[in-house]
Design a protein around this motif. Structure first.
Motif, PDB file in Angstrom:
ATOM      1  N   ASN A 100      47.588 -92.263 -67.618  1.00  0.00           N
ATOM      2  CA  ASN A 100      46.511 -93.067 -66.672  1.00  0.00           C
ATOM      3  C   ASN A 100      46.617 -92.407 -65.702  1.00  0.00           C
ATOM      4  OD1 ASN A 100      47.793 -94.254 -64.867  1.00  0.00           O
ATOM      5  ND2 ASN A 100      48.503 -96.008 -67.274  1.00  0.00           N
ATOM      6  N   GLY A 101      45.276 -92.629 -64.806  1.00  0.00           N
ATOM      7  CA  GLY A 101      44.922 -92.007 -64.109  1.00  0.00           C
ATOM      8  C   GLY A 101      46.090 -92.452 -62.751  1.00  0.00           C
ATOM      9  N   GLU A 102      46.352 -93.371 -62.862  1.00  0.00           N
ATOM     10  CA  GLU A 102      47.415 -94.733 -61.660  1.00  0.00           C
ATOM     11  C   GLU A 102      48.528 -94.075 -61.742  1.00  0.00           C
ATOM     12  OE1 GLU A 102      47.759 -97.663 -58.709  1.00  0.00           O
ATOM     13  OE2 GLU A 102      46.324 -95.690 -59.223  1.00  0.00           O
ATOM     14  N   LEU A 103      49.178 -94.003 -63.022  1.00  0.00           N
ATOM     15  CA  LEU A 103      50.559 -92.822 -63.211  1.00  0.00           C
ATOM     16  C   LEU A 103      51.041 -91.711 -62.438  1.00  0.00           C
ATOM     17  CD1 LEU A 103      52.409 -95.084 -65.857  1.00  0.00           C
ATOM     18  CD2 LEU A 103      53.129 -95.152 -63.576  1.00  0.00           C
ATOM     19  N   PHE A 156      42.063 -74.447 -53.196  1.00  0.00           N
ATOM     20  CA  PHE A 156      42.240 -74.598 -51.555  1.00  0.00           C
ATOM     21  C   PHE A 156      43.495 -74.545 -51.241  1.00  0.00           C
ATOM     22  CE2 PHE A 156      37.764 -75.160 -52.327  1.00  0.00           C
ATOM     23  CZ  PHE A 156      36.845 -74.701 -51.024  1.00  0.00           C
ATOM     24  N   GLY A 157      44.144 -75.049 -52.321  1.00  0.00           N
ATOM     25  CA  GLY A 157      45.351 -74.736 -52.086  1.00  0.00           C
ATOM     26  C   GLY A 157      46.308 -76.219 -52.260  1.00  0.00           C
ATOM     27  N   PHE A 158      45.418 -77.338 -52.660  1.00  0.00           N
ATOM     28  CA  PHE A 158      45.330 -78.756 -52.577  1.00  0.00           C
ATOM     29  C   PHE A 158      46.262 -79.216 -53.693  1.00  0.00           C
ATOM     30  CE2 PHE A 158      41.643 -78.563 -49.907  1.00  0.00           C
ATOM     31  CZ  PHE A 158      42.119 -78.294 -48.212  1.00  0.00           C
ATOM     32  N   SER A 159      46.765 -80.693 -53.651  1.00  0.00           N
ATOM     33  CA  SER A 159      47.238 -80.745 -55.300  1.00  0.00           C
ATOM     34  C   SER A 159      45.883 -82.391 -54.978  1.00  0.00           C
ATOM     35  CB  SER A 159      48.416 -81.944 -54.724  1.00  0.00           C
ATOM     36  OG  SER A 159      49.005 -80.864 -54.282  1.00  0.00           O
ATOM     37  N   GLU A 160      45.410 -82.344 -56.999  1.00  0.00           N
ATOM     38  CA  GLU A 160      44.820 -83.713 -56.541  1.00  0.00           C
ATOM     39  C   GLU A 160      44.965 -84.147 -57.991  1.00  0.00           C
ATOM     40  OE1 GLU A 160      41.083 -82.100 -57.607  1.00  0.00           O
ATOM     41  OE2 GLU A 160      41.465 -80.026 -58.276  1.00  0.00           O
ATOM     42  N   MET A 161      45.018 -85.472 -58.433  1.00  0.00           N
ATOM     43  CA  MET A 161      44.554 -86.179 -59.309  1.00  0.00           C
ATOM     44  C   MET A 161      43.679 -86.066 -59.750  1.00  0.00           C
ATOM     45  SD  MET A 161      43.845 -89.757 -60.754  1.00  0.00           S
ATOM     46  CE  MET A 161      43.985 -90.346 -59.385  1.00  0.00           C
ATOM     47  N   LEU A 162      43.344 -86.350 -61.043  1.00  0.00           N
ATOM     48  CA  LEU A 162      41.780 -86.750 -61.960  1.00  0.00           C
ATOM     49  C   LEU A 162      41.828 -87.673 -62.921  1.00  0.00           C
ATOM     50  CD1 LEU A 162      40.871 -83.281 -62.682  1.00  0.00           C
ATOM     51  CD2 LEU A 162      39.581 -84.933 -60.791  1.00  0.00           C
ATOM     52  N   SER A 163      41.506 -88.867 -63.044  1.00  0.00           N
ATOM     53  CA  SER A 163      41.219 -89.822 -63.948  1.00  0.00           C
ATOM     54  C   SER A 163      40.249 -89.522 -64.416  1.00  0.00           C
ATOM     55  CB  SER A 163      40.942 -91.234 -63.299  1.00  0.00           C
ATOM     56  OG  SER A 163      40.805 -92.182 -64.129  1.00  0.00           O
ATOM     57  N   PHE A 164      41.192 -90.268 -66.232  1.00  0.00           N
ATOM     58  CA  PHE A 164      39.832 -89.578 -67.812  1.00  0.00           C
ATOM     59  C   PHE A 164      39.975 -91.214 -68.479  1.00  0.00           C
ATOM     60  CE2 PHE A 164      42.515 -85.481 -67.937  1.00  0.00           C
ATOM     61  CZ  PHE A 164      42.224 -85.082 -66.993  1.00  0.00           C
ATOM     62  N   HIS A 165      39.561 -92.272 -67.393  1.00  0.00           N
ATOM     63  CA  HIS A 165      39.064 -93.334 -67.846  1.00  0.00           C
ATOM     64  C   HIS A 165      38.268 -93.976 -68.518  1.00  0.00           C
ATOM     65  CE1 HIS A 165      38.230 -98.851 -67.547  1.00  0.00           C
ATOM     66  NE2 HIS A 165      39.338 -97.913 -67.554  1.00  0.00           N
ATOM     67  N   ILE A 174      33.842 -90.119 -65.153  1.00  0.00           N
ATOM     68  CA  ILE A 174      32.930 -89.220 -65.994  1.00  0.00           C
ATOM     69  C   ILE A 174      32.797 -88.261 -66.996  1.00  0.00           C
ATOM     70  CG2 ILE A 174      31.587 -86.398 -64.797  1.00  0.00           C
ATOM     71  CD1 ILE A 174      31.980 -87.646 -62.809  1.00  0.00           C
ATOM     72  N   TYR A 175      34.371 -87.616 -67.188  1.00  0.00           N
ATOM     73  CA  TYR A 175      34.980 -86.646 -68.348  1.00  0.00           C
ATOM     74  C   TYR A 175      36.375 -88.240 -68.631  1.00  0.00           C
ATOM     75  CZ  TYR A 175      38.516 -84.695 -71.033  1.00  0.00           C
ATOM     76  OH  TYR A 175      39.632 -83.968 -71.510  1.00  0.00           O
ATOM     77  N   ASN A 176      35.909 -88.586 -69.886  1.00  0.00           N
ATOM     78  CA  ASN A 176      37.417 -89.418 -70.384  1.00  0.00           C
ATOM     79  C   ASN A 176      38.040 -89.314 -71.185  1.00  0.00           C
ATOM     80  OD1 ASN A 176      36.169 -91.380 -72.772  1.00  0.00           O
ATOM     81  ND2 ASN A 176      34.254 -90.826 -71.789  1.00  0.00           N
ATOM     82  N   SER A 177      39.067 -89.845 -71.503  1.00  0.00           N
ATOM     83  CA  SER A 177      39.953 -89.769 -73.133  1.00  0.00           C
ATOM     84  C   SER A 177      40.178 -91.147 -73.353  1.00  0.00           C
ATOM     85  CB  SER A 177      41.289 -88.840 -72.700  1.00  0.00           C
ATOM     86  OG  SER A 177      42.221 -89.619 -72.130  1.00  0.00           O
ATOM     87  N   MET A 178      39.948 -92.113 -72.904  1.00  0.00           N
ATOM     88  CA  MET A 178      39.570 -93.259 -72.934  1.00  0.00           C
ATOM     89  C   MET A 178      40.825 -93.547 -72.046  1.00  0.00           C
ATOM     90  SD  MET A 178      39.644 -94.092 -77.084  1.00  0.00           S
ATOM     91  CE  MET A 178      41.168 -93.647 -77.581  1.00  0.00           C
ATOM     92  N   GLU A 179      42.664 -93.438 -72.138  1.00  0.00           N
ATOM     93  CA  GLU A 179      42.566 -93.790 -71.129  1.00  0.00           C
ATOM     94  C   GLU A 179      43.508 -92.422 -70.891  1.00  0.00           C
ATOM     95  OE1 GLU A 179      44.223 -95.513 -68.723  1.00  0.00           O
ATOM     96  OE2 GLU A 179      43.417 -97.596 -69.215  1.00  0.00           O
ATOM     97  N   GLY A 180      43.719 -91.992 -69.174  1.00  0.00           N
ATOM     98  CA  GLY A 180      44.108 -90.830 -68.777  1.00  0.00           C
ATOM     99  C   GLY A 180      44.060 -90.172 -67.533  1.00  0.00           C
TER     100      GLY A 180
END
Length: 383
Positions: free
Chosen positions: A58-61, A177-186, A190-196
């Motif tokens: 999930n995105g939180e973890l 731009f050299g940044f670290s990012e997190m994406l949620s797939f809940h 917008i884009y989902n994998s059910m949970e992820g």
């Protein structure tokens, strides 16, 4: 007609059932199994990142692990603490991930795009080591200005882009731009994998930490030895299969949302011109992917929310001022929060589904017009 606040975009059962049946038959349903690896490869191709994305359950973890990995990169142990600049106007999960990593949020203000106001933040303490903007509603702050601030003050930049899959700044993904990012797939995203969820980073050491952290922190499998206290945050095969099928349709998903959002911008622009509300401001440099469509009312939002719900349109009071949530209130320090405090009770998020029909959009618009035309106490009138 009932219009829900979200309508998850899902593949048909026939698109995943054969592959999932083979997973069940083999017993290989988790532990970095085949379709999880396939999803990471597909995300790698989509984003074109230097390092393969790391998917999580999930995105939180994913966010929790990303913060922990960067703590290790900065030489901080699990019991060490420092401050992180972060907008107060966000989902509580953003702040929770910091605090459970023993870091101290410094609540900062937003601008009229509902993203971190880079012109107001202050590096007012040597204990500030990190900055974490949020891609609110699919919008982005000025990533070039963010990079300049980070370089000048030697800050690690982590983007909580849980709501901003596909968003770009000047045609580039944030990681470029050299940044670290997190994406949620809940399922609500917008884009989902059910949970992820997933992390995208540019630093090989951080990437290595992330792979360990999602598997209990294990750096070898003979004895399962650990050098970081990781948690089990691996994605399952069924979620990966849903994610793979949806990623094949991502251009349709983003294009459909963009078309629907354009209609909202035109409609609410006319009401904004009458002084009845304000829209979220989106820079011409940003491709905003609109998880929801937020509006700011001239008054406290409860009457509007009640009216919309009674009209069959679900809306959300989203986001919130996290600095005033029960656990965080008066526990951590804040900088100037003028904008956040001014709009916190007046922002409403409206549904803007990927497959929203013309009839649903017109129903929503009609309900909004009736709200403003029926209450003489509201400012302005519909002519």
């Amino acid at each position: 007609m009932q219009i829900n606040i979200v309508k998850p975009f899902m593949p048909n059962l026939e698109e995943i059932q054969d592959d999932f049946a083979r997973c069940l038959s083999s017993g290989l349903v988790t532990n970095n199994s085949k379709h999880v690896q396939d999803l990471e490869e597909s995300l790698w191709r989509y984003f074109g990142s230097a390092i393969k994305p790391c998917v999580n359950c999930n995105g939180e973890l994913a966010l929790f692990n990303l913060i922990q990995a960067w703590k290790a990169k900065l030489g901080a142990g699990p019991h060490d603490s420092f401050e992180v600049l972060v907008p107060s106007f966000t989902f509580s999960g953003t702040i929770n991930a910091l605090v459970t990593n023993n870091l101290r949020p410094v609540f900062c203000d937003i601008d009229d795009g509902f993203v971190l106001d880079l012109n107001k933040i202050e590096i007012d303490s040597p204990s500030i080591k990190m900055i974490m903007p949020v891609g609110a509603y699919g919008n982005l702050c000025d990533l070039e200005q963010l990079g300049e601030i980070a370089a000048r003050s030697n800050l690690a930049v982590l983007l909580d882009n849980a709501p901003a899959f596909g968003a770009r700044f000047k045609g580039k993904h944030p990681h470029e731009f050299g940044f670290s990012e997190m994406l949620s797939f809940h399922a609500t995203k917008i884009y989902n994998s059910m949970e992820g969820g997933a992390t995208i980073v540019n630093d090989p050491q951080v990437a290595d930490y992330l792979l360990r952290l999602r598997d209990f922190g294990q750096y070898e499998k003979v004895r399962g030895d650990v050098d970081l206290p990781g948690l089990n945050s691996k994605m399952t095969e069924v979620c990966a299969l849903v994610g793979l099928r949806n990623l094949e349709k991502i251009e349709f998903i983003l294009a459909s949302r963009a078309r629907n959002a354009a209609r909202y911008v035109e409609f609410f622009g006319a009401l904004e011109a009458k002084g009845l509300l304000r829209q979220m401001k989106v820079s011409p440099s940003v491709n905003c992917t609109y998880l929801y469509f937020p509006i700011t009312l001239n008054e406290e939002a409860t009457p509007f929310v009640t009216h919309m719900q009674e009209s069959g349109v679900a809306v959300r009071r989203y986001y919130t001022a996290t600095h005033d949530l029960k656990y965080y209130r008066d526990r951590y320090r804040s900088q100037d929060l003028t904008m956040t405090n001014a709009i916190r009770d007046r922002v409403v998020a409206l549904p803007v589904h990927t497959v929203m029909s013309d009839e649903e959009i017109e129903t929503l618009f009609d309900a909004v017009l009736k709200y403003f035309s029926s209450a003489s106490s509201r400012r302005g009138s519909i002519q």
